[in-house]
Design an enzyme around this catalytic site. Structure first.
Site, PDB file in Angstrom:
ATOM      1  N   LYS A  83       0.822  -1.382  -0.339  1.00  0.00           N
ATOM      2  CA  LYS A  83       0.267   0.099  -0.303  1.00  0.00           C
ATOM      3  C   LYS A  83       1.092   0.729   0.015  1.00  0.00           C
ATOM      4  O   LYS A  83       1.994   1.292   0.486  1.00  0.00           O
ATOM      5  CB  LYS A  83      -0.581  -0.010   1.383  1.00  0.00           C
ATOM      6  CG  LYS A  83      -2.514   0.945   1.124  1.00  0.00           C
ATOM      7  CD  LYS A  83      -2.634   0.490   2.408  1.00  0.00           C
ATOM      8  CE  LYS A  83      -3.498   1.119   2.828  1.00  0.00           C
ATOM      9  NZ  LYS A  83      -4.744   0.712   3.683  1.00  0.00           N
TER      10      LYS A  83
HETATM   11  C1  E4P Z   1      -7.827   2.248   3.650  1.00  0.00           C
HETATM   12  O1  E4P Z   1      -8.045   1.152   3.623  1.00  0.00           O
HETATM   13  C2  E4P Z   1      -7.836   2.736   5.069  1.00  0.00           C
HETATM   14  O2  E4P Z   1      -7.384   2.442   6.165  1.00  0.00           O
HETATM   15  C3  E4P Z   1      -9.144   3.144   5.347  1.00  0.00           C
HETATM   16  O3  E4P Z   1     -10.271   2.643   4.945  1.00  0.00           O
HETATM   17  C4  E4P Z   1      -9.113   4.959   6.409  1.00  0.00           C
HETATM   18  O4  E4P Z   1     -10.221   5.014   7.194  1.00  0.00           O
HETATM   19  P1  E4P Z   1     -11.064   6.269   7.785  1.00  0.00           P
HETATM   20  O5  E4P Z   1     -10.927   7.186   6.950  1.00  0.00           O
HETATM   21  O6  E4P Z   1     -11.907   5.792   8.522  1.00  0.00           O
HETATM   22  O7  E4P Z   1      -9.870   6.292   9.249  1.00  0.00           O
END
Ligand code: E4P
Length: 214
Positions: A83
């Site tokens: 990622k």
């Molecule tokens: C995506 O991969 C992120 O880990 C996640 O969806 C972020 O979500 P949040 O905005 O609720 O922290």
């Protein structure tokens, strides 16, 4: 539509996996910080439970650092997906890893041209953050629809992974707009099979049956 769980908590991952409909896992630095455990160790544990893609986010901000981290994390298991942030450095790292056959998930995507660029660089997944766009008074779902349209226009194979999902309506809208994947916190996944009329209906069926047959 694929369903990933958005957590680094092993117990939640096991419970979601037990439902039989879990396709993958996403983690991020905030989620692993909450667990207070070594990131590499937890990723290895997750990959023991889930066969599908497991996203491991890099901490580095420069291309060289992202590549070093990404290559290291990719050794943990075959289903690790690296990622990377949707920045210029992330784009370069995405292209380099894609050329090496390492799958990437391009995260923190907030506008459609980021999604176009990362698709051209060979990203496996792009993660538009719906909830965080809603948080600033805009409509996160518009971004999902725009990316869907662009990818369909050009037959780009990168999967649209709707992220930052906060409630079941987000999930429903993503399914209607055609997101390929949604990554969802466990407390939201738990609501997907709920409806009060289902519970009321079960109670009535059982009461009628008992009245007739004891
Ligand atoms: C995506 O991969 C992120 O880990 C996640 O969806 C972020 O979500 P949040 O905005 O609720 O922290």
């Amino acid at each position: 539509m694929e369903l990933y769980i958005d957590t680094a908590n092993l117990d939640e991952i096991k419970q979601a996996h037990d439902l039989g409909v879990l396709d993958g896992v996403t983690t991020n630095p905030s989620l692993i910080a909450k667990e207070g455990i070594d990131y590499g160790k937890r990723l290895a544990e997750i990959c023991q439970v889930v066969d599908g893609p497991v996203s491991a986010e890099v901490i580095a901000l420069d291309t060289a650092g992202m590549l070093a981290e990404g290559r290291e994390r990719a050794k943990i298991a075959e289903n690790i997906v690296i990622k990377l942030p949707s920045t210029v450095d992330g784009l370069r790292a995405c292209k380099a890893l894609a050329d090496e056959g390492i799958r990437t998930n391009m995260t923190l995507c907030f506008q459609p041209l980021q999604a176009l660029m990362v698709a051209k660089a060979g990203a496996f997944l792009v993660s538009p953050f719906i909830g965080r766009i809603d948080d600033i008074g805009l409509d996160g779902m518009d971004l999902i629809a725009q990316i869907r349209q662009i990818y369909d226009n050009y037959g780009l194979p990168t999967k649209v992974l709707a992220a930052s999902i906060r409630h079941p309506k987000h999930m429903l809208d993503c399914a209607m707009v055609g997101a390929d994947v949604a990554t969802v916190p466990f407390n939201v996944i738990q609501q997907f099979m709920n409806h009060p009329l289902t519970d009321i209906g079960i109670d009535k069926f059982l009461a009628d049956y008992k009245k007739a047959f004891g």
